[in-house]
Structures are given as structure tokens and as C-alpha cells.
Enzyme design. Structure first.
Site, PDB file in Angstrom:
ATOM      1  N   THR A   1      36.810  49.496  29.677  1.00  0.00           N
ATOM      2  CA  THR A   1      36.885  51.150  30.825  1.00  0.00           C
ATOM      3  C   THR A   1      38.167  52.065  29.896  1.00  0.00           C
ATOM      4  OG1 THR A   1      38.802  51.368  32.132  1.00  0.00           O
ATOM      5  CG2 THR A   1      39.533  49.545  31.604  1.00  0.00           C
TER       6      THR A   1
ATOM      7  N   TYR B   1      46.796  47.717  34.731  1.00  0.00           N
ATOM      8  CA  TYR B   1      44.955  47.809  34.945  1.00  0.00           C
ATOM      9  C   TYR B   1      44.394  48.185  33.763  1.00  0.00           C
ATOM     10  CZ  TYR B   1      39.502  48.685  35.057  1.00  0.00           C
ATOM     11  OH  TYR B   1      38.538  48.721  34.885  1.00  0.00           O
TER      12      TYR B   1
HETATM   13  N1  LIG Z   1      34.321  50.133  39.264  1.00  0.00           N
HETATM   14  C1  LIG Z   1      34.230  51.296  38.175  1.00  0.00           C
HETATM   15  O1  LIG Z   1      34.097  52.467  37.981  1.00  0.00           O
HETATM   16  C2  LIG Z   1      34.422  50.395  36.264  1.00  0.00           C
HETATM   17  C3  LIG Z   1      35.187  51.386  35.763  1.00  0.00           C
HETATM   18  C4  LIG Z   1      35.653  50.882  34.700  1.00  0.00           C
HETATM   19  C5  LIG Z   1      35.662  49.340  34.620  1.00  0.00           C
HETATM   20  N2  LIG Z   1      35.030  48.818  35.903  1.00  0.00           N
HETATM   21  C6  LIG Z   1      35.048  47.329  35.550  1.00  0.00           C
HETATM   22  O2  LIG Z   1      33.759  46.946  35.735  1.00  0.00           O
HETATM   23  C7  LIG Z   1      34.352  45.273  36.143  1.00  0.00           C
HETATM   24  C8  LIG Z   1      33.473  45.345  37.434  1.00  0.00           C
HETATM   25  O3  LIG Z   1      33.869  46.859  38.125  1.00  0.00           O
HETATM   26  P1  LIG Z   1      33.172  46.214  39.941  1.00  0.00           P
HETATM   27  O4  LIG Z   1      33.386  47.571  40.209  1.00  0.00           O
HETATM   28  O5  LIG Z   1      31.540  45.965  39.855  1.00  0.00           O
HETATM   29  O6  LIG Z   1      33.871  45.730  39.889  1.00  0.00           O
HETATM   30  P2  LIG Z   1      33.810  44.801  41.726  1.00  0.00           P
HETATM   31  O7  LIG Z   1      35.654  44.439  42.359  1.00  0.00           O
HETATM   32  O8  LIG Z   1      32.784  45.356  42.864  1.00  0.00           O
HETATM   33  O9  LIG Z   1      33.199  44.058  41.549  1.00  0.00           O
HETATM   34  C9  LIG Z   1      34.245  42.668  40.394  1.00  0.00           C
HETATM   35  C10 LIG Z   1      33.266  41.219  40.469  1.00  0.00           C
HETATM   36  O10 LIG Z   1      34.153  40.440  40.736  1.00  0.00           O
HETATM   37  C11 LIG Z   1      34.226  38.887  41.622  1.00  0.00           C
HETATM   38  N3  LIG Z   1      36.168  38.571  40.590  1.00  0.00           N
HETATM   39  C12 LIG Z   1      36.856  39.207  40.765  1.00  0.00           C
HETATM   40  N4  LIG Z   1      38.121  38.004  40.204  1.00  0.00           N
HETATM   41  C13 LIG Z   1      37.523  37.114  39.584  1.00  0.00           C
HETATM   42  C14 LIG Z   1      37.934  35.734  39.667  1.00  0.00           C
HETATM   43  N5  LIG Z   1      38.632  35.261  39.293  1.00  0.00           N
HETATM   44  N6  LIG Z   1      36.522  34.862  39.347  1.00  0.00           N
HETATM   45  C15 LIG Z   1      35.336  35.264  39.613  1.00  0.00           C
HETATM   46  N7  LIG Z   1      35.280  36.422  40.654  1.00  0.00           N
HETATM   47  C16 LIG Z   1      35.857  37.283  40.148  1.00  0.00           C
HETATM   48  C17 LIG Z   1      35.096  39.802  42.542  1.00  0.00           C
HETATM   49  O11 LIG Z   1      34.771  39.214  43.854  1.00  0.00           O
HETATM   50  C18 LIG Z   1      33.235  40.735  42.350  1.00  0.00           C
HETATM   51  O12 LIG Z   1      32.279  40.065  43.313  1.00  0.00           O
HETATM   52  C19 LIG Z   1      35.118  45.025  36.509  1.00  0.00           C
HETATM   53  O13 LIG Z   1      36.056  44.363  35.244  1.00  0.00           O
HETATM   54  C20 LIG Z   1      36.330  46.724  36.476  1.00  0.00           C
HETATM   55  O14 LIG Z   1      37.634  46.209  35.685  1.00  0.00           O
HETATM   56  C21 LIG Z   1      34.163  49.334  36.284  1.00  0.00           C
END
Ligand SMILES: NC(=O)c1ccc[n+]([C@@H]2O[C@H](COP(=O)([O-])OP(=O)(O)OC[C@H]3O[C@@H](n4cnc5c(N)ncnc54)[C@H](O)[C@@H]3O)[C@@H](O)[C@H]2O)c1
Length: 322
Positions: A119, A143
């Protein structure tokens, strides 16, 4: 036809589910592994879906011994910035300790290829208008620190155990499935675009803007919004690179265009045809004023360019909600 098998941890979430759909359409075998803490089973279009936790070593052993996994994509984690300030234990356990469990099992089964969701939050307060990958890393919230810790671990694992990884540092993911197949399954979302759209859908055409006294062109935070399909495309390209190249890599994924919260609101009014009233709220803890990517490295080395603009992102996010 490519028949490689990719394990997508966290593939039932927002970004992972779009990547799963694209990989599946591109001929990969995919296995989504997700504890459904924020993801939904309905979001898994194509491939196998297994419910389980990344920290459950026994379940991971079973998974890795049952499927011929060629690469892992790791999306799983706790993602809310403010929640990380209030509940650092939860964030560090899930984002760091559970990642170590996954990495350990990958090592045991000699799976060496990983794509990691990092991120822009690892940079902290930007010292430049456009952030390059070598910008100092001083995250200002747990985070961001948890993601930086994982990047450090990946570097060390790469040196010691031959792990080959690509860490993709997303800026603000937005949008939805342009085909309208994947829906927005979240119960709640702290991201600005889904927040406004949810309010509109509920007939509440207002939004609280967290911080209107920042040093930006209109007093609100500046972010780099990137369409989830552009992110998915970058993962597909990165995966091919990972299979064909020896070196680990880190790339920013953003558009390079800074957009203020007020500009997001104006664009949302245009897309939905609704007038939105703004409530001036307090700044949120741990929010830097401006985060915009210099995406030139991904453009050069991955030959990847974002294709979608803000209004398309809002339009696709709106489609996903309806
Ligand atoms: N959305 C954004 O703008 C953004 C920006 C930068 C980085 N990210 C990173 O991208 C990744 C995905 O983000 P997103 O927006 O799709 O979030 P999200 O919450 O929709 O997806 C995360 C997924 O991981 C699953 N999960 C969490 N902990 C878990 C565990 N211990 N075991 C198994 N599954 C688990 C959740 O159920 C969910 O389906 C994350 O790691 C986030 O930090 C997202």
C-alpha cells in the site's frame, strides 16, 4: 492455454475477487482461500473457493498438499486505517503474524512465487508531489507499518530462502466490475466513493468530509484513485513476469493524478445526477494530506498503464451497488 494454478488468499474481497475473475478468464486455475471476515463467497466467480484462515497452519498444509500451487497472491488483511490506530493488535496479528504462517507453509511446499498487496500507506507523509518506490518509508499508522513489516520480511525471505515476490503498492483502489457481474458485497466501507454511493442509494444525499482544512487546493485530502480492473490487469502482468524472471520487484500502482475529496463528490454528482450536501467533519487520525503515485516504474517494466478515469470508476462502483 495457460494452466498454472494460483492460490488467491483473500480472494473473496474487493480487489482479490476482481483479480480472481480476470485470472480465471485468462486461463489460470484459481483457488480462493478466504476467512470471509470481510469477503463474500458470492464474489468468487470462477475457480475453487475454500473457507479458511491464513493463520491456520493445519488448514494451509492441507491446501498446499492437495493442489499443485504454482504461485500465491496475498490480498488478505485488515485494511482500515483508523481501525489500525484503535486496534493495532488485530492488525499486526492478521497482517504480519498470519502472513508469516502463510510464508512458512509456502516454504515447506517449495512454492516460491508470491504477489503481495502492499500500500501507499507505507510511505507516510510524502516529501514529493509524486511518490516513487524509493521514497522514504515512514508510515504514520499501524496499518502502513504492518505492510512495511511484511515487505521487510519478504526481502529477507527472498535473500535467505529464494522467495521470488512482486510487491504491488496500491494507491486508492476504486471502481467495480465494468461487466456488472461482480457486485459490491461489503456491509460497510470506509472508502469515500462507496460511502457516498451507499448514502445516495439509501436516499441520504450527504457525506461527511473528514478534514476540510488541509493545505490542498480545496482544503480536502488528495488521493490517487485507481480502478480495480486496472489493478487486476497489473496483477495478471506481474504474475507472468514472476514466472519468467528471477528477481523480486516492487511497484507503485496508481494513475499519478491527485484528486481531492471535493472533486470526487462533484464527479459523483455528475455520474448519479444527485446533489450531495457536504458535512465538514474533523480530520481522521493517521490520514496524510496527499498521496499520489509516480507510476513510471510499473509503466516501464510491466508495460502497464491505467485505462480508467475517475468518472468511469464512480460509474462502475455505482453499477456494482445496484
Ligand atoms: N482497497 C484499497 O484501496 C487498498 C489500497 C492499498 C492496499 N490494499 C490492500 O489490498 C488488499 C485487499 O484489499 P481489499 O480492498 O480487497 O480488502 P477486502 O477487505 O475487501 O479484502 C481482504 C480479504 O481478505 C480476507 N481476509 C482477511 N483476513 C484473512 C485471514 N486471516 N485469512 C483469510 N482471509 C482473510 C477478507 O475476508 C477479505 O475477503 C489488502 O491487503 C489491503 O491492505 C487495499
Amino acid at each position: 492455454m495457460n494452466k498454472k494454478t494460483v492460490l488467491i488468499v483473500g480472494g473473496a474481497g474487493f480487489i482479490g475477487s476482481h483479480v480472481n475473475k480476470l485470472l480465471h478468464q485468462s486461463g489460470y486455475h484459481t483457488i480462493v482461500y478466504d476467512n470471509l471476515s470481510s469477503g463474500k463467497k458470492e464474489a468468487v466467480i470462477g475457480g475453487v473457493c475454500i473457507v479458511g484462515d491464513m493463520g491456520d497452519e493445519k488448514a494451509l498444509n492441507k491446501l498446499f498438499s492437495s493442489y499443485p500451487i504454482d504461485a500465491v497472491m496475498h490480498f488478505a488483511g485488515c485494511i482500515d486505517v483508523e481501525g489500525s490506530v484503535k486496534h493495532p493488535q488485530r492488525h499486526y496479528t492478521n497482517n504480519v503474524s498470519n502472513t508469516l504462517v502463510l510464508l512458512d507453509v509456502m516454504r515447506k511446499y517449495s512454492v516460491e512465487s508470491l504477489i503481495f498487496s502492499s500500500t501507499a500507506a507505507i510511505y507516510g507523509t510524502p516529501q514529493e508531489d509524486r511518490i516513487k518506490e524509493d521514497h522514504p518509508k515512514n508510515p504514520i499508522n499501524p496499518y502502513g507499518r504492518s505492510k512495511l513489516m511484511v515487505e521487510t520480511i519478504l526481502k529477507d525471505f527472498s535473500l535467505a530462502y529464494g522467495l521470488k515476490y512482486i510487491s504491488l503498492r496500491y494507491f486508492n483502489a476504486a471502481g467495480g466490475d465494468p461487466e456488472g457481474v461482480l457486485k459490491d458485497y461489503k456491509d460497510r466501507d470506509d472508502h469515500i466513493i462507496p460511502m457516498i454511493l451507499r448514502n445516495i442509494r439509501a436516499g441520504k444525499e450527504e457525506i461527511t468530509v473528514f478534514g476540510t482544512d488541509y493545505l490542498s487546493r480545496d482544503g480536502t485530502c488528495v488521493r490517487d484513485y485507481i480502478h480495480v480492473m486496472d489493478l487486476a490487469e497489473a496483477h495478471l502482468i506481474a504474475l507472468k513476469k514472476l514466472f519468467n524472471e528471477e528477481r523480486s520487484k516492487v511497484y507503485n500502482l496508481g494513475t499519478g493524478k491527485g484528486i481531492t475529496v471535493r472533486e470526487v463528490i462533484e464527479a459523483t454528482e455528475k455520474v448519479t445526477g444527485k446533489k450531495i450536501s457536504v458535512i465538514n467533519g474533523k480530520r481522521r487520525t493517521g490520514d496524510p494530506v496527499c498521496l499520489v503515485a509516480d507510476g513510471s516504474l510499473a509503466e516501464k517494466e510491466l508495460d502497464w498503464r491505467p485505462k480508467y478515469f475517475l468518472e468511469e470508476m464512480i460509474n462502475d462502483a455505482w453499477k456494482a451497488l445496484n
